[in-house]
Motif scaffolding. Structure first.
Motif, short mmCIF file in Angstrom:
data_model
loop_
_atom_site.label_atom_id
_atom_site.label_comp_id
_atom_site.label_asym_id
_atom_site.label_seq_id
_atom_site.Cartn_x
_atom_site.Cartn_y
_atom_site.Cartn_z
N LEU A 22 48.08 39.51 39.74
CA LEU A 22 47.14 39.72 40.81
C LEU A 22 46.84 38.75 41.70
CD1 LEU A 22 44.02 41.32 38.70
CD2 LEU A 22 45.59 42.73 40.17
N GLU A 23 47.09 37.28 41.24
CA GLU A 23 46.72 36.28 41.99
C GLU A 23 47.90 35.37 42.45
OE1 GLU A 23 44.06 33.61 40.02
OE2 GLU A 23 42.59 35.32 39.38
N ARG A 24 49.07 35.66 41.85
CA ARG A 24 50.51 35.14 42.30
C ARG A 24 51.66 36.09 42.22
NH1 ARG A 24 48.14 31.39 38.55
NH2 ARG A 24 49.55 31.95 36.81
N PRO A 25 51.31 37.08 43.04
CA PRO A 25 52.24 38.16 42.99
C PRO A 25 53.75 37.85 43.53
CG PRO A 25 50.72 38.62 44.71
CD PRO A 25 50.35 37.35 43.75
N ASP A 26 53.96 36.94 44.06
CA ASP A 26 55.08 36.47 44.92
C ASP A 26 55.75 35.36 44.19
OD1 ASP A 26 54.95 38.49 46.97
OD2 ASP A 26 53.59 37.19 47.90
N SER A 27 55.11 34.71 42.86
CA SER A 27 55.56 33.75 42.34
C SER A 27 56.63 33.91 41.15
CB SER A 27 54.71 32.75 41.61
OG SER A 27 53.76 33.70 40.78
#
Length: 215
Positions: A22-27
């Motif tokens: 939810l908070e770091r979708p592109d990591s």
């Protein structure tokens, strides 16, 4: 032998995957969380035991790992392994396309179902919950659980997957099954109350320290 670890391990794993998703979708962590949740969802659609890699995936994802006393020894999964498998695969189904958390330590599974009842206009929810409660075997109960989790996902209602895993393990023990189901019935009724009324019931009806179960 280390102490039982199931509840904390499942809760910690769900929180970690959820945060990355939810908070770091592109990591890198977010990408890995999506991959793991997708694999767990595939396992949720299959009967436990038909996929030899499913338990391996669950055990490899759990952080921290299950304690020595919870890990199975023979050809069949231990109660803790089964509970972790079902809890995390249902969590993965709950997280599908999610924009809000599926795991929270603020609400039990049954209380979330009661809350769903209070905000839903469906007359079939209580019969579904009752059918899950009175199921004659675990296969039938898990089928109803999958339906209930799907309904909770649709309404963006989260619950405590660590406590849920603990309860799933206890349901496999005939001496503890009725106690869990009684507590679920009570929590469902409390969940139907207004939030202020729920707060009044919390200290009496929701134990803060669930007893440990073997394996």
């Amino acid at each position: 032998m280390s102490s039982p670890n199931l509840r904390f391990s499942v809760a910690n794993t769900a929180a970690r995957l959820q945060t990355s998703y939810l908070e770091r979708p592109d990591s890198i962590e977010g990408t890995e969380a999506r991959r793991i949740l997708a694999e767990l969802r595939k396992s949720a659609a299959r009967e436990f035991g038909t996929d030899p890699l499913a338990l391996q995936l669950v055990l490899s994802v759990l952080t921290p790992t299950l304690s020595e006393g919870e890990i199975g020894r023979g050809d069949a999964p231990s109660p803790s392994e089964s509970a972790a498998y079902y809890a995390l695969t249902l969590f993965a189904a709950h997280m599908q396309s999610a924009t809000t958390p599926a795991h929270t330590e603020d609400r039990s599974f049954a209380r979330a179902c009661g809350r769903l009842h209070s905000i839903s206009d469906s007359a079939s929810l209580k019969p579904r919950f009752d059918a899950m409660q009175t199921a004659r075997d675990e296969t039938s109960r898990l089928l109803h659980l999958r339906t209930l989790v799907s309904l909770l996902r649709n309404k963006k209602l989260a619950f405590d997957y660590g406590a849920f895993a603990h309860d799933l393990r206890s349901l496999q023990n005939p001496t503890r099954r009725d106690g869990v189901l009684l507590r679920w019935g009570r929590d469902y009724a409390v969940g139907m109350l207004r939030p202020s009324q729920q707060d009044e019931q919390l200290s009496d009806n929701e134990p803060t320290d669930l007893p440990a179960a073997s394996s």
